[in-house]
Design a protein around this motif. Structure first.
Motif, mmCIF file in Angstrom:
data_model
loop_
_atom_site.group_PDB
_atom_site.id
_atom_site.type_symbol
_atom_site.label_atom_id
_atom_site.label_comp_id
_atom_site.label_asym_id
_atom_site.label_seq_id
_atom_site.Cartn_x
_atom_site.Cartn_y
_atom_site.Cartn_z
ATOM 1 N N ALA A 147 0.466 -1.294 0.146
ATOM 2 C CA ALA A 147 -0.488 0.037 -0.277
ATOM 3 C C ALA A 147 0.651 1.349 0.218
ATOM 4 O O ALA A 147 0.256 2.675 -0.112
ATOM 5 C CB ALA A 147 -1.021 0.061 1.508
ATOM 6 N N GLY A 148 2.167 1.055 0.568
ATOM 7 C CA GLY A 148 2.572 2.219 0.025
ATOM 8 C C GLY A 148 3.517 2.560 1.355
ATOM 9 O O GLY A 148 3.824 4.180 1.250
ATOM 10 N N HIS A 149 3.572 2.324 2.190
ATOM 11 C CA HIS A 149 4.035 2.960 3.537
ATOM 12 C C HIS A 149 5.189 2.466 3.277
ATOM 13 O O HIS A 149 5.805 1.111 3.131
ATOM 14 C CB HIS A 149 3.136 2.131 4.894
ATOM 15 C CG HIS A 149 1.116 2.759 4.765
ATOM 16 N ND1 HIS A 149 1.380 3.735 4.941
ATOM 17 C CD2 HIS A 149 0.895 2.495 4.169
ATOM 18 C CE1 HIS A 149 0.341 4.032 4.408
ATOM 19 N NE2 HIS A 149 -0.418 3.198 4.062
ATOM 20 N N GLN A 150 5.925 2.592 4.330
ATOM 21 C CA GLN A 150 7.324 2.011 5.179
ATOM 22 C C GLN A 150 7.380 1.147 6.146
ATOM 23 O O GLN A 150 6.780 2.114 7.257
ATOM 24 C CB GLN A 150 8.336 3.626 4.742
ATOM 25 C CG GLN A 150 9.808 2.568 5.476
ATOM 26 C CD GLN A 150 10.903 4.097 5.649
ATOM 27 O OE1 GLN A 150 9.880 5.457 5.439
ATOM 28 N NE2 GLN A 150 11.722 4.512 6.162
ATOM 29 N N VAL A 151 7.966 0.735 5.997
ATOM 30 C CA VAL A 151 7.355 -0.773 7.402
ATOM 31 C C VAL A 151 9.047 -1.628 8.033
ATOM 32 O O VAL A 151 9.709 -1.144 6.855
ATOM 33 C CB VAL A 151 6.515 -1.933 7.092
ATOM 34 C CG1 VAL A 151 6.218 -2.287 8.093
ATOM 35 C CG2 VAL A 151 5.028 -1.104 6.417
ATOM 36 N N GLU A 152 9.652 -0.746 9.178
ATOM 37 C CA GLU A 152 10.454 -1.317 9.418
ATOM 38 C C GLU A 152 9.824 -2.522 10.488
ATOM 39 O O GLU A 152 9.481 -2.354 11.703
ATOM 40 C CB GLU A 152 11.967 -0.281 9.781
ATOM 41 C CG GLU A 152 12.256 0.706 8.762
ATOM 42 C CD GLU A 152 12.822 -0.127 7.834
ATOM 43 O OE1 GLU A 152 13.800 -0.677 8.157
ATOM 44 O OE2 GLU A 152 12.695 0.358 6.563
ATOM 45 N N VAL A 153 11.297 -3.420 10.486
ATOM 46 C CA VAL A 153 10.594 -5.007 11.848
ATOM 47 C C VAL A 153 11.645 -4.358 12.734
ATOM 48 O O VAL A 153 12.325 -4.813 11.986
ATOM 49 C CB VAL A 153 10.078 -6.019 10.809
ATOM 50 C CG1 VAL A 153 10.088 -7.213 11.890
ATOM 51 C CG2 VAL A 153 9.292 -6.039 9.886
ATOM 52 N N PHE A 154 10.924 -4.711 14.445
ATOM 53 C CA PHE A 154 11.525 -4.583 14.833
ATOM 54 C C PHE A 154 11.844 -5.947 15.839
ATOM 55 O O PHE A 154 10.974 -6.694 16.594
ATOM 56 C CB PHE A 154 12.100 -3.249 15.414
ATOM 57 C CG PHE A 154 12.347 -2.467 14.976
ATOM 58 C CD1 PHE A 154 13.696 -1.857 15.293
ATOM 59 C CD2 PHE A 154 11.608 -1.968 14.592
ATOM 60 C CE1 PHE A 154 14.155 -0.881 14.552
ATOM 61 C CE2 PHE A 154 11.960 -0.750 14.110
ATOM 62 C CZ PHE A 154 12.977 -0.024 13.997
ATOM 63 N N CYS A 155 12.812 -6.941 15.847
ATOM 64 C CA CYS A 155 12.260 -7.723 16.394
ATOM 65 C C CYS A 155 13.178 -8.099 17.938
ATOM 66 O O CYS A 155 14.508 -7.619 17.991
ATOM 67 C CB CYS A 155 13.420 -9.829 16.312
ATOM 68 S SG CYS A 155 12.828 -9.763 14.297
#
Length: 406
Positions: free
Chosen positions: A32-40
């Protein structure tokens, strides 16, 4: 769409076989065009099973460990220059907090760009990076990150999935309950009641099930199913999902003369007891334990099956299935489902329309309804078609993704 959001998604382990729903949600947000960063907070897995959206959106390239030591360069010079960079990004108040971490009178040598400084930086990390939204999966993760979340000035969302609303008490969540502006999503009405009992307010809670990519879990127009009636089970081999009871249901069908094949996908603590039962009763030719499988393999197995069986129970600790996303995946593949009535399972099925809901532990009830589906192929096909329409309307990743964004 308004401007793209910068979203920090916090998980424990990523990617995880039993949490493919998180990958689906991340794929929607990226698409959908969003900036996503995943944090573990615990581990980035290198031995994951391939998932189409994991590769399509290069999610691992946007996945980071979220522990203070992982933010700290290993060399003294590296810490020095990283420290300067951090100060330039920090606000006045944050900078004052960071200076406290350099107190050599309190911390000694460690205070010289050592662990106290980076621990403080870690606590302010989300605010410094300027995310629009922090979305934490699992309530216990949110509790452990409370200091971060309490400093974050924009939107915090916490998603409860099931065990996190069962294993912990009001006391455990006492600080999180106080967090201003917190919004919570839960997968079913069942989970909502569990979370309300922990002390959260009803106006904070939004029912938002985990979704299915119905363009991926999609039956082919022409599928040549095997002549031998095939029943499928998919899930972790743990007591609440009742894999051994599922075997006993199929064993009963075999004993009364039905020629069926039972395919079981998954792994866990109940795997060996299931295997032992199969060997003891000489069922190796009828019941097959496949272990974990990729999403692509799962679609292929569903396409070759006639019925999906999921006879979950309430385990010895009082836990049961909060949603059971695989039940919606099976319905998306136009499979009629035969499931139990515990937890949130019945909410994800149209009883007597897309499948049958049976009292938990009632062996004869499961056997009778599978028999009915074996003997009524037209009704079985109609149930499958109804199930797919139901999932497309209420559980499609895009439909639920839009609700998450709102």
């Amino acid at each position: 769409m308004s401007r793209p959001l910068k979203i920090a998604v916090v998980v424990g382990v990523f990617p995880k076989v039993s949490e493919a729903f998180i990958v689906n949600q991340l794929g929607f947000l990226k698409g959908a065009g969003h900036q996503v960063e995943v944090f573990c907070t615990r581990e980035i897995r290198s031995d994951y099973l391939p998932h189409p959206q994991l590769e399509q959106y290069e999610l691992l390239k946007h996945t980071h460990m979220f522990r203070w030591r992982d933010l700290m360069p290993t060399t003294g010079l590296g810490r020095f220059f990283k420290g300067i960079e951090i100060f330039f990004k920090a606000s006045k108040d944050e900078g004052f907090e960071l200076l406290k971490g350099l107190n050599i009178f309190k911390y000694g040598k460690k205070g010289v760009f050592g662990s106290p400084f980076y621990k403080v930086y870690w606590q302010h990390y989300f605010l410094i990076e300027g995310f629009d939204v922090v979305h934490v999966h699992f309530g216990d993760n949110a509790v452990h990150l409370y200091k971060h979340l309490s400093k974050f000035k924009k939107q915090v969302i916490v998603t409860f999935h099931g065990y996190d609303s069962h294993h912990y008490t009001k006391e455990f969540y006492k600080d999180l309950i106080k967090l201003k502006g917190l919004k919570i999503t839960v997968n079913t009405k069942y989970t909502k009641q569990k979370v309300l009992s922990l002390g959260f307010e009803a106006q904070q809670l939004h029912i938002l099930p985990m979704g299915v990519d119905t363009s991926f879990f999609k039956p082919e127009k022409i599928v040549s199913k095997p002549e031998r009636f095939t029943i499928l089970f998919v899930g972790r081999f743990i007591p609440l999902k009742a894999p051994l009871f599922a075997i006993k249901i199929v064993d009963h069908l075999l004993k009364i003369g039905y020629d069926v094949r039972f395919i079981m996908v998954g792994s866990g603590s109940e795997f060996e007891p299931c295997r032992d039962y199969i060997f003891k009763h000489q069922l190796e030719g009828q019941i097959h334990l496949l272990g974990n499988r990729t999403q692509q393999e799962l679609v292929a197995l569903m396409a070759q099956s006639h019925v999906f069986l999921f006879p979950g129970i309430v385990d010895a600790e009082g836990r049961c299935e909060a949603q059971g996303l695989v039940i919606q995946e099976a319905q998306a593949m136009a499979l009629p489902v035969v499931v139990s009535d515990v937890g949130g399972i019945p909410e994800g099925v149209l009883p007597n329309i897309s499948g049958f809901v049976i009292p938990a532990g009632h062996l004869e009830g499961f056997v009778d309804h599978i028999q009915y589906l074996m003997e009524h192929p037209k009704e079985r096909e109609a149930m499958g078609a109804s199930g797919r329409q139901f999932v497309m309307k209420h559980y499609d990743t895009k439909v639920l993704g839009e609700q998450l964004l709102s």
